[in-house]
Design a protein around this motif. Structure first.
Motif, PDB file in Angstrom:
ATOM      1  N   LEU A  78      32.190  73.606  61.420  1.00  0.00           N
ATOM      2  CA  LEU A  78      33.519  73.150  61.849  1.00  0.00           C
ATOM      3  C   LEU A  78      33.822  71.727  61.390  1.00  0.00           C
ATOM      4  CD1 LEU A  78      33.443  74.582  65.482  1.00  0.00           C
ATOM      5  CD2 LEU A  78      34.866  75.413  63.601  1.00  0.00           C
ATOM      6  N   HIS A  79      33.172  71.281  60.317  1.00  0.00           N
ATOM      7  CA  HIS A  79      33.362  69.898  59.857  1.00  0.00           C
ATOM      8  C   HIS A  79      34.780  69.639  59.389  1.00  0.00           C
ATOM      9  CE1 HIS A  79      33.546  70.892  55.522  1.00  0.00           C
ATOM     10  NE2 HIS A  79      32.774  71.914  55.866  1.00  0.00           N
ATOM     11  N   TRP A  80      35.522  70.683  59.067  1.00  0.00           N
ATOM     12  CA  TRP A  80      36.860  70.539  58.507  1.00  0.00           C
ATOM     13  C   TRP A  80      37.931  70.330  59.579  1.00  0.00           C
ATOM     14  CZ3 TRP A  80      39.661  74.377  60.725  1.00  0.00           C
ATOM     15  CH2 TRP A  80      38.956  75.498  61.181  1.00  0.00           C
ATOM     16  N   VAL A  81      37.581  70.489  60.851  1.00  0.00           N
ATOM     17  CA  VAL A  81      38.558  70.348  61.931  1.00  0.00           C
ATOM     18  C   VAL A  81      39.047  68.906  61.995  1.00  0.00           C
ATOM     19  CG1 VAL A  81      38.956  70.559  64.412  1.00  0.00           C
ATOM     20  CG2 VAL A  81      37.536  72.248  63.225  1.00  0.00           C
ATOM     21  N   THR A  82      40.352  68.723  61.998  1.00  0.00           N
ATOM     22  CA  THR A  82      40.948  67.387  62.023  1.00  0.00           C
ATOM     23  C   THR A  82      41.435  67.053  63.430  1.00  0.00           C
ATOM     24  OG1 THR A  82      43.132  68.266  61.470  1.00  0.00           O
ATOM     25  CG2 THR A  82      41.678  67.661  59.636  1.00  0.00           C
ATOM     26  N   PRO A  83      41.622  65.773  63.724  1.00  0.00           N
ATOM     27  CA  PRO A  83      42.153  65.401  65.044  1.00  0.00           C
ATOM     28  C   PRO A  83      43.523  65.996  65.326  1.00  0.00           C
ATOM     29  CG  PRO A  83      41.228  63.488  63.918  1.00  0.00           C
ATOM     30  CD  PRO A  83      41.244  64.602  62.928  1.00  0.00           C
ATOM     31  N   GLN A  84      44.320  66.196  64.263  1.00  0.00           N
ATOM     32  CA  GLN A  84      45.654  66.762  64.475  1.00  0.00           C
ATOM     33  C   GLN A  84      45.576  68.209  64.963  1.00  0.00           C
ATOM     34  OE1 GLN A  84      44.713  65.106  61.722  1.00  0.00           O
ATOM     35  NE2 GLN A  84      45.831  63.199  62.093  1.00  0.00           N
ATOM     36  N   MET A  85      44.591  68.955  64.509  1.00  0.00           N
ATOM     37  CA  MET A  85      44.438  70.341  64.947  1.00  0.00           C
ATOM     38  C   MET A  85      44.097  70.442  66.422  1.00  0.00           C
ATOM     39  SD  MET A  85      42.335  72.024  61.776  1.00  0.00           S
ATOM     40  CE  MET A  85      43.033  72.101  60.130  1.00  0.00           C
ATOM     41  N   LEU A  86      43.355  69.451  66.919  1.00  0.00           N
ATOM     42  CA  LEU A  86      42.969  69.440  68.337  1.00  0.00           C
ATOM     43  C   LEU A  86      43.941  68.652  69.198  1.00  0.00           C
ATOM     44  CD1 LEU A  86      39.141  68.763  67.870  1.00  0.00           C
ATOM     45  CD2 LEU A  86      40.188  70.918  68.556  1.00  0.00           C
ATOM     46  N   CYS A  87      45.005  68.099  68.557  1.00  0.00           N
ATOM     47  CA  CYS A  87      45.970  67.246  69.281  1.00  0.00           C
ATOM     48  C   CYS A  87      45.264  66.078  69.960  1.00  0.00           C
ATOM     49  CB  CYS A  87      46.745  68.070  70.308  1.00  0.00           C
ATOM     50  SG  CYS A  87      47.895  69.253  69.577  1.00  0.00           S
ATOM     51  N   VAL A  88      44.395  65.425  69.206  1.00  0.00           N
ATOM     52  CA  VAL A  88      43.660  64.286  69.736  1.00  0.00           C
ATOM     53  C   VAL A  88      44.560  63.048  69.696  1.00  0.00           C
ATOM     54  CG1 VAL A  88      41.657  62.784  69.408  1.00  0.00           C
ATOM     55  CG2 VAL A  88      41.456  65.252  69.036  1.00  0.00           C
ATOM     56  N   PRO A  89      44.845  62.439  70.827  1.00  0.00           N
ATOM     57  CA  PRO A  89      45.754  61.271  70.853  1.00  0.00           C
ATOM     58  C   PRO A  89      45.033  59.966  70.536  1.00  0.00           C
ATOM     59  CG  PRO A  89      45.133  61.837  73.082  1.00  0.00           C
ATOM     60  CD  PRO A  89      44.430  62.834  72.184  1.00  0.00           C
ATOM     61  N   VAL A  90      44.354  59.930  69.395  1.00  0.00           N
ATOM     62  CA  VAL A  90      43.585  58.749  69.008  1.00  0.00           C
ATOM     63  C   VAL A  90      43.915  58.416  67.564  1.00  0.00           C
ATOM     64  CG1 VAL A  90      41.273  57.884  68.496  1.00  0.00           C
ATOM     65  CG2 VAL A  90      41.688  59.090  70.634  1.00  0.00           C
ATOM     66  N   ASN A  91      44.280  57.168  67.315  1.00  0.00           N
ATOM     67  CA  ASN A  91      44.599  56.694  65.973  1.00  0.00           C
ATOM     68  C   ASN A  91      43.453  55.819  65.477  1.00  0.00           C
ATOM     69  OD1 ASN A  91      45.742  55.904  63.582  1.00  0.00           O
ATOM     70  ND2 ASN A  91      47.392  54.700  64.495  1.00  0.00           N
ATOM     71  N   GLU A  92      42.608  56.399  64.618  1.00  0.00           N
ATOM     72  CA  GLU A  92      41.428  55.671  64.143  1.00  0.00           C
ATOM     73  C   GLU A  92      41.763  54.617  63.107  1.00  0.00           C
ATOM     74  OE1 GLU A  92      37.651  57.887  63.678  1.00  0.00           O
ATOM     75  OE2 GLU A  92      38.868  59.691  63.947  1.00  0.00           O
TER      76      GLU A  92
END
Length: 508
Positions: A248-262
């Motif tokens: 699952l290395h390809w999963v992005t924060p946008q796909m999980l709706c992660v509210p974090v701006n790295e």
């Protein structure tokens, strides 16, 4: 481009607060490892299941006995053989029942101490671990435990005796299953806490501190034998979840709706610290210390969300971010650590408090990763399968989603629009930073001016007149000083020289 804004449709990510509680309704936090129950309710259900199994065994034995009695009339020899078989079966089940039902409570009685000594003499183990050369960390923990108990005088002595007896007993129970060893440990925790509260009259807050020290002492010694034992499939589960996270290395924060701006440096630092804490969990030996790593990781996540959104984070924001941190960090021996905490941690920590809440969320995050599918990420099954197989990645897909017949000019136009959008975001970020820098410079200038003003007011500047110039030597000698007048030449009458002049000399 398909947007990932359907956050409310992802039921697999967001867990309601009620779903984290024990499904029996006792009010404590549940745990997937305990099938949704809290530790207390799980033990009750486990005891019920065991009693049911014992009852079924006795019913089976009675049925066999009836069959043997019916067969007695037909064959004497057959009856004798079956009776012998049944007697052995009954003896075996009786011994098994006695061994399973007996808990650590018997260790606190005087008679049990003698029995334990007999068991030690009969066992004749070739290399008992109680007498082995302990490690430096074990020696340090033992000294700290003894020094801690010295402050409790008689109560401390009793606790030390009970703890040593428990360790000796656990040494000769290594052949039992890990669940039975866990049950003995949990019974020991419960009995020691109850004895301190009832007999010792120890306040609850001090009981918690003592129980933490007891857990640290006994689990440091037992860690080698009860963490990921060979009799369980913990190692197999570790490899499975590790392989799953790598896929699952390809999963992005946008796909999980992660509210974090790295892209924000401070947020990026928080993410790195959270990953470090969750990885560090494996290096700890005490369940309480492993829980502390999970708690620190969770607090860094909350801080990262707060900085990104400029507002406190909610539970719906926390769980997706925790899933992302686990996917990005891929902690070693994740399932073994979760099982170890579940089996041997002081149950009061898992049932209440922030440690129990964060641990339950971690269990939910791992369960979500194990069951992650295309619907959870709002993807089509085809795209999900292609990403999982490694044929493509989301970033490559963005540049390859054009049909071969598409106009090159249109492709270039959309690429330019994408670049312009990125440049616009960068420009807005630069302008925002420039305004912040301008504001900081103004504040710095005002601050320096204020500091200078405060110093001037505290230490005022006094300008003195210049020193008078040096006057003549005799300027101060007016009339009082009686100095002789200046010398004047005078002429004397006498013999005339060759030229008619006479010598003269001053007249005083």
């Amino acid at each position: 481009r398909k947007k990932m804004s359907l956050k409310s449709e992802r039921r697999g990510i967001h867990v309601d607060q009620s779903e984290l509680l024990c499904k029996k309704g006792c009010g404590y936090y549940g745990n997937p490892a305990w099938q949704g129950f809290c530790s207390k309710c799980w033990r009750e259900e486990y005891h019920k299941a065991r009693q049911k199994q014992i009852q079924e065994d006795w019913e089976l034995a009675e049925r066999l006995q009836r069959e043997e009695e019916e067969a007695f009339a037909s064959s004497q020899s057959s009856q004798g053989a079956q009776s012998l078989t049944f007697s052995k079966f009954e003896e075996k089940k009786t011994n098994e029942k006695t061994r399973k039902v007996t808990t650590v409570k018997k260790f606190f009685s005087a008679s049990s101490r003698v029995g334990s000594k007999k068991e030690i003499q009969e066992a004749k183990a070739p290399s008992p671990s109680i007498n082995r050369q302990t490690s430096i960390e074990t020696d340090r923990v033992s000294k700290e435990f003894i020094e801690f108990l010295k402050t409790f005088h008689k109560t401390g002595q009793e606790i030390y005796k009970q703890t040593k007896m428990f360790l000796e007993t656990m040494h000769y129970k290594r052949d039992l299953s890990i669940e039975e060893q866990s049950e003995c440990t949990q019974d020991f925790y419960q009995n020691v806490a109850e004895r301190m509260q009832t007999r010792g009259k120890v306040p609850p807050e001090r009981v918690e501190k003592i129980m933490d020290q007891i857990e640290k002492y006994i689990m440091t010694r037992l860690y080698k034998y009860v963490f990921c034992p060979e009799t369980t499939d913990d190692e197999k589960k570790d490899l499975a979840i590790q392989k799953r996270i790598r896929a699952l290395h390809w999963v992005t924060p946008q796909m999980l709706c992660v509210p974090v701006n790295e892209e924000i440096s401070e947020v990026s630092d928080m993410v790195v610290k959270a990953i470090t804490d969750i990885i560090e969990m494996d290096s700890q030996r005490v369940p309480r210390d492993k829980l502390a790593c999970i708690t620190r990781c969770s607090k860094h996540i909350f801080n990262a969300i707060k900085i990104t959104r400029n507002e406190p984070a909610s539970a719906d924001d926390f769980l997706p971010t925790l899933i992302y941190i686990v996917l990005k960090g891929n902690p070693p021996r994740l399932q073994s650590n979760i099982q170890y905490i579940t089996r041997f941690c002081n149950p009061s920590r898992l049932m209440t408090g922030e440690d129990g809440y964060y641990f339950t969320n971690l269990c939910c995050a791992v369960a979500f990763i194990e069951k992650l599918d295309a619907q959870s990420l709002n993807l089509s099954q085809e795209d999900f399968d292609r990403y999982m197989s490694g044929q493509t990645s989301p970033r490559k897909q963005e540049s390859e989603n054009w049909s071969p017949d598409a106009c090159l000019g249109v492709k270039q136009m959309y690429k330019n629009l994408d670049l312009l959008s990125q440049l616009n975001e960068r420009q807005e970020r630069i302008l925002s930073e420039a305004r912040k820098l301008e504001k900081d410079l103004i504040e710095w200038t005002d601050g320096v001016a204020k500091q200078v003003q405060d110093i001037v007011e505290k230490y005022p500047l006094e300008i003195k007149p210049p020193n008078p110039s040096l006057a003549a030597i005799d300027s101060e000698n007016v009339e009082n000083d009686k100095l002789p007048p200046p010398l004047q030449p005078q002429v004397y009458a006498g013999s005339q020289s060759a030229r008619g002049w006479h010598l003269f000399e001053p007249q005083l």
